[in-house]
Design a protein around this motif. Structure first.
Motif: not given
Length: 135
Positions: A4, A83, A86, A88, A98, A100
């Motif tokens: 990540k 996709e 993320k 936060n 983040e 991946d």
């Protein structure tokens, strides 16, 4: 080795369907999370991809300018993700992004491939570019 890559950025209030964030990054970090999807046509004539072929002369001209100690590059590059990202939220619109990369690069470079190609050899200087990402 981590799968990540994290960036700190800011989210813009634009769409209920898509998140738009901006953050600073080295060219090598951008290439670690996103790929250049060359434009072309299928056998049926349908358009695919985002980017036209690279122009070496243009890349060298950009690199020549960016090699100067007082060079600036306020224009952001644009990435798209469907996709692997993320978000936060830390405070209001400030966020941690983040990405991946365990299964490869989830992003696509939509705009700025020439600038990124010119910048990558200058990573040792710590020259960051602004990235705008649509998720």
């Amino acid at each position: 080795m981590t799968n990540k890559i994290k960036f700190t950025g800011i989210a813009a209030r634009q769409s209920n369907k898509h998140t738009v964030v901006s953050f600073p990054a080295l060219a090598s970090d951008v290439f670690a999370v996103a790929k250049i999807d060359r434009a072309g046509r299928t056998d049926q004539g349908e358009l695919f991809g985002f980017q036209r072929p690279q122009v070496s002369k243009h890349i060298f001209e950009i690199r020549d300018y960016l090699s100067k100690p007082d060079a600036v590059l306020p224009n952001s590059v644009v990435l798209a993700f469907v996709e692997g990202v993320k978000i936060n939220f830390v405070q209001d619109q400030i966020c941690e992004i983040e990405i991946d990369i365990e299964n490869g690069k989830p992003g696509f470079i939509v705009d700025g491939q020439q600038r990124l190609s010119a910048l990558e050899p200058l990573d040792e200087r710590g020259f960051e570019v602004f990235v705008s990402a649509i998720i």
